[in-house]
Design an enzyme around this catalytic site. Structure first.
Site, short mmCIF file in Angstrom:
data_model
loop_
_atom_site.label_atom_id
_atom_site.label_comp_id
_atom_site.label_asym_id
_atom_site.label_seq_id
_atom_site.Cartn_x
_atom_site.Cartn_y
_atom_site.Cartn_z
N LYS A 1 0.86 -1.18 0.00
CA LYS A 1 0.00 0.00 0.00
C LYS A 1 0.89 1.22 0.00
CE LYS A 1 -3.80 2.26 2.48
NZ LYS A 1 -4.67 2.23 3.68
N LYS B 1 -2.20 -1.70 -3.67
CA LYS B 1 -3.04 -0.51 -3.67
C LYS B 1 -2.13 0.71 -3.75
CE LYS B 1 -6.53 1.92 -0.88
NZ LYS B 1 -7.26 1.97 0.41
N GLU C 1 7.66 -7.01 1.78
CA GLU C 1 6.37 -6.98 2.48
C GLU C 1 5.55 -8.22 2.14
OE1 GLU C 1 5.34 -5.01 4.74
OE2 GLU C 1 6.28 -3.06 4.54
#
Length: 324
Positions: free
Chosen positions: A197, A249, A234
């Site tokens: 994100k 995102k 991640e």
């Protein structure tokens, strides 16, 4: 006539031919509709920067849940918009908090006919607008926030969420939520992890949608848009911690990341076609600069083509209606 043994145009010659050889398809069950449910309003409130999208009342949201199930959508992703906020986002934990009530309403309306997903983050509930609790220096305290996320995950599971979506980009968020859910007997609740994100300008209209109180920015915990390898780290961490689904995102500016994530894992990959991406198409179409329907289809197709199994998009219901 020129001797050309290879003529790719042969497979583009007619609509029937193009349909037959089309490589990327989208079906309603791959689409998830993000929804905003607000406290203290009597009728749906339009979001000016996102034409066609509203803050729902609990009653109007119930109708939308039923319609989403009837259209065959994959699910809804719920965001709560509370009337009152505080420094710790306590409204996210209360059974009578707007998000938990919306989750319960959705399950009551659709049962298991539609996946009910919930955003697991504090930004809608804090008076400072950050995704976690702050320390004495005004910085987001990662580990103190994890303790709240664990409670929030339990509250959402108890309300009836099928999937919870830790989205705050705190280190260890997937693991702490997974442990809390399992310890409480909610081992059937899945985690859709906001794995990559980014600190993006394309979230602008979303801030209006959730009545954000953000002070400053989120660059100390959301990812730098310039970094790709970091997202792979991640991804590895989220998978080790127990993510069932991973997400990128935004989507459009990060299609390379969607493709990289797809190549690295065999769990389902989601991508979020965010508010700013939606608003750009709607604004250009309103000016007559682009063909709106084709632009919408092309946008979602590009996300699917990059490798997303699941697309969160504010056009989900509209697209599903067309697909029917």
């Amino acid at each position: 006539m020129t001797n050309l043994p290879h003529r790719p145009r042969r497979l583009r010659a007619t609509p029937a031919t193009r349909r037959l050889v089309r490589e990327t398809h989208t079906v309603a069950s791959q689409l998830v509709l993000p929804m905003f449910v607000a406290e203290g309003i009597d009728e749906p409130r339009p979001i000016s920067s996102m034409p066609g999208v509203v803050q729902h009342t609990r009653e109007s949201a119930k109708k939308a849940y039923r319609e989403a199930a009837e259209l065959g959508l994959g699910g809804v992703m719920l965001f709560g918009v509370p009337e009152h906020k505080d420094a710790t986002g306590s409204g996210a934990l209360r059974p009578d908090g707007i998000l938990n009530l919306a989750i319960a309403d959705a399950r009551a309306e659709v049962g298991d006919d539609l996946l009910v997903m919930s955003d697991l983050c504090l930004d809608e509930f804090t008076d400072h607008g950050h995704c976690g609790v702050l320390d004495g220096q005004g910085r987001v305290d990662n580990d103190a926030t994890l303790a709240v996320y664990a409670q929030m995950g339990l509250a959402q599971a108890q309300a009836g969420a099928h999937w919870v979506g830790p989205s705050g980009m705190m280190d260890g968020q997937v693991g702490v939520v997974r442990s809390a859910l399992d310890a409480a007997g909610h081992d059937d609740v899945a985690i859709i992890a906001y794995t990559a994100k980014y600190a993006s300008a394309f979230y602008g209209p979303f801030r209006e949608a959730v009545d954000s109180s953000l002070q400053g920015d989120r660059r100390t915990y959301q990812q730098d848009p310039a970094n790709a390898r970091e997202a792979m780290r991640e991804l590895e961490l989220d998978l080790v911690e127990g993510a069932d689904v991973v997400m990128v995102k935004p989507a459009l500016g990060y299609l390379d990341l969607v493709a990289k994530v797809r190549e690295r894992t065999d769990v389902p990959v989601a991508a979020y076609n965010v508010s700013g991406e939606y608003a750009m198409v709607e604004a250009a179409a309103a000016q007559g600069w682009i063909d709106r329907d084709r632009a919408i289809e092309e946008t979602v197709t590009s996300i699917r083509r990059a490798g997303a199994d699941i697309v969160l998009t504010y056009w989900a219901a509209e697209l599903a209606s067309r697909l029917r």
